[in-house]
Design a protein around this motif. Structure first.
Motif, PDB file in Angstrom:
ATOM      1  N   SER A 239       0.832  -1.198   0.000  1.00 50.61           N
ATOM      2  CA  SER A 239       0.000   0.000   0.000  1.00 50.61           C
ATOM      3  C   SER A 239       0.872   1.256   0.000  1.00 50.61           C
ATOM      4  CB  SER A 239      -0.929   0.021   1.211  1.00 50.61           C
ATOM      5  OG  SER A 239      -0.184  -0.033   2.404  1.00 50.61           O
ATOM      6  N   HIS A 245      -3.151  -0.051   5.987  1.00 53.61           N
ATOM      7  CA  HIS A 245      -2.874  -1.355   6.581  1.00 53.61           C
ATOM      8  C   HIS A 245      -4.091  -1.972   7.257  1.00 53.61           C
ATOM      9  CE1 HIS A 245       1.788  -0.737   6.911  1.00 53.61           C
ATOM     10  NE2 HIS A 245       1.307  -0.485   5.704  1.00 53.61           N
ATOM     11  N   ASP A 248      -6.091  -3.615   4.565  1.00 52.04           N
ATOM     12  CA  ASP A 248      -5.279  -4.718   4.048  1.00 52.04           C
ATOM     13  C   ASP A 248      -5.084  -5.832   5.081  1.00 52.04           C
ATOM     14  OD1 ASP A 248      -4.993  -3.423   1.643  1.00 52.04           O
ATOM     15  OD2 ASP A 248      -2.996  -2.641   2.062  1.00 52.04           O
ATOM     16  N   CYS A 296       1.281  -8.380   3.192  1.00 56.25           N
ATOM     17  CA  CYS A 296       1.149  -7.023   2.642  1.00 56.25           C
ATOM     18  C   CYS A 296       2.407  -6.561   1.914  1.00 56.25           C
ATOM     19  CB  CYS A 296       0.779  -6.015   3.735  1.00 56.25           C
ATOM     20  SG  CYS A 296      -0.871  -6.259   4.426  1.00 56.25           S
TER      21      CYS A 296
END
Length: 524
Positions: A239, A245, A248, A296
């Motif tokens: 991202s 976050h 995500d 992530c």
């Protein structure tokens, strides 16, 4: 016969997920290995207790926890290491600390009521006719105890880091927070205990197997380190900023992730490697095993076909909650996220696809990657070798099947050998020099070859190259026992190159006397 002891990174916690997706229905876009379609009812069913985990180690079919909630997966890492003729005994348990491995008559503690320690279980599972080929141990992460936190364990550390993220980004008066501030003050001493605990674990495992007809040297004993599960560098995150976050499902601040990887995971692995060297057993550093596939991380994919393929997927389970229905601003949601309710209750309240306990653990691909590293060591590497494991393929071959190991050097040890024993005076002063090419680490270890009949008469200090004085021991008139040699571990993160000075005082030269034959410094 292959034996696995340890915690959730050995038990297989998080297995049964072929990547991550936000789709919560059906087979979750092909990622949920526990999903089955019932053609008679036209509905999907989910049976992780039979399709993912070993019987009675996840939960019974009626929704209650089984005989033990150890989350031992059918395809835990150790299962990928076995050959056709190998029997696997996996006694690892999610949440285990070193004391949950040790024998009950030697400091061990039951992890769950009625569940014997792992070594006591092993005695029941092994027979004189068994041929033990390898014992793998993954433990230490849950031994970490940060003074500012209520509970020990790496899981508690992750919870506190999530709390720092939530407090920062959901306007509730907390202001900016980082979990690294509290970790920094206590991680050094907390992780140094892992070294001593691991020595005790090795000794007890070897002793228990010897009593069952498996002498030291007749099998490989492997200590495995821990992988980093989130990115280290800012540019490695998928991202644009850390505000994304939450959606995500990796709610950790980037400074915190960097600190954890560089100063917790690496320090933990260094302590485990040092213990392996001390006892002459094998070690595989897993720190980079998930690199390129961490939670992530940029260029990983979720949902649809790419999420199911290991070369595209994340190899770590995300925070398994329904972020669209959980509002972290409300204290009730925080209680569900960070509270002490059982995992199953919290999982239902948070809309988890399966279990929130699986969050931040290796998924199917991560389990296989760790297992392939173990398989490579088992099949190819010397019995007491030190290795690191990483992905050996690129592009379509960047998959768990292509993990490779490469030898790593032992930790630096420098020794001062006087010409003959030197009497301890007032004080005895000795020096040694660490070369300029030695990199800064996390600890130094004083390894003495010293004798004295009354250790309470001794004061011992070491002066580091930066001028700091570390007192290892002070006078203690009530301590009347004889000196016993062993490693003394202290935090040291500065440049170690230069002169180190040892000073030893004796408070009463007229009675008991002692001498120094040699001393060493090990840096890790």
């Amino acid at each position: 016969m292959l034996i696995q002891l340890g915690d959730s990174f050995a038990s297989g916690e998080g297995a049964g997920w072929r990547g991550n997706t936000s789709v919560g229905s059906g087979d979750r876009q092909g990622t949920d290995e526990a999903a089955r379609f019932d053609s008679l009812t036209g509905k999907w069913t989910y049976r992780p207790e039979t399709h993912v985990y070993e019987p009675n180690t996840y939960r019974e079919s009626d929704g209650w926890w089984g005989a033990n909630p150890c989350h031992r997966a059918r395809h835990a890492p150790i299962t990928y290491a076995k050959g056709a003729a190998d029997r696997v005994v996996n006694l690892a348990c999610s949440g285990a600390q070193s004391k949950h491995i040790w024998s009950a008559n030697a400091g061990g503690v039951e992890q769950h009521s009625g569940l014997k320690t792992q070594l006591d279980q092993l005695r029941d599972a092994i027979f004189p006719t068994d041929d033990v080929a390898m014992v793998a141990i993954t433990v230490g992460g849950n031994d970490i105890s940060i003074p500012a936190y209520d509970k020990p364990g790496f899981g508690e550390l992750v919870i506190q880091c999530m709390a720092a993220y939530v407090h920062t980004y959901f306007q509730d008066g907390y202001g900016e927070q980082w979990c690294k501030d509290e970790i920094e003050s206590g991680a050094g001493n907390a992780i140094s205990d892992v070294f001593y605990n691991t020595l005790k674990t090795i000794d007890q495992v070897q002793g228990a197997l010897a009593a069952e007809g498996q002498p030291v040297g007749s099998y490989k004993l492997l200590l495995t380190g821990y992988p980093s599960i989130t990115p280290t560098k800012w540019a490695e995150w998928s991202s644009a900023s850390e505000t994304g976050h939450w959606s995500d499902r990796c709610p950790v601040r980037r400074f915190d992730s960097t600190y954890i990887n560089n100063h917790v995971v690496s320090r933990l692995n260094d302590a485990i490697q040092a213990a392996a060297e001390e006892r002459g057993v094998g070690f595989v550093n897993m720190e980079d095993v998930f690199k390129g596939h961490r939670l992530c991380e940029t260029d990983t994919h979720r949902g649809s076909l790419p999420a199911q393929e290991p070369q595209y997927a994340e190899w770590v389970r995300y925070l398994d909650i329904d972020v669209n229905s959980v509002n972290p601003v409300f204290e009730g949601a925080r209680a569900k996220l960070f509270g002490s309710d059982p995992d199953e209750k919290r999982s239902k309240a948070l809309g988890s696809q399966r279990s929130i306990a699986e969050s931040f653990h290796p998924n199917t691909w991560g389990q296989k990657a760790l297992g392939t590293c173990m398989k490579t060591y088992y099949n190819n590497d010397p019995i007491n070798s030190l290795q690191r494991c990483f992905i050996g393929g690129v592009g379509p071959y960047e998959i768990p099947d292509t993990m490779v190991t490469s030898a790593i050097a032992p930790k630096t040890t420098v020794t001062d050998n006087p010409s003959g024993s030197v009497s301890i005076g007032a004080p005895l002063v000795r020096t040694l020099t660490v070369p300029a090419n030695v990199e800064a680490g996390h600890y130094f270890q004083w390894l003495p070859n010293l004798s004295h009949q009354r250790k309470g008469q001794l004061r011992i200090e070491i002066t580091a190259p930066n001028g700091s004085v570390i007192r290892l021991k002070d006078y203690s008139a009530n301590d009347t026992g004889a000196w016993a040699n062993g490693p003394w571990t202290r935090n040291y993160t500065e440049d170690p190159s230069g002169t180190w000075t040892l000073r030893i005082w004796d408070s009463d030269l007229s009675s008991y006397n002692g001498s120094l034959d040699s001393w060493s410094l090990k840096l890790f």
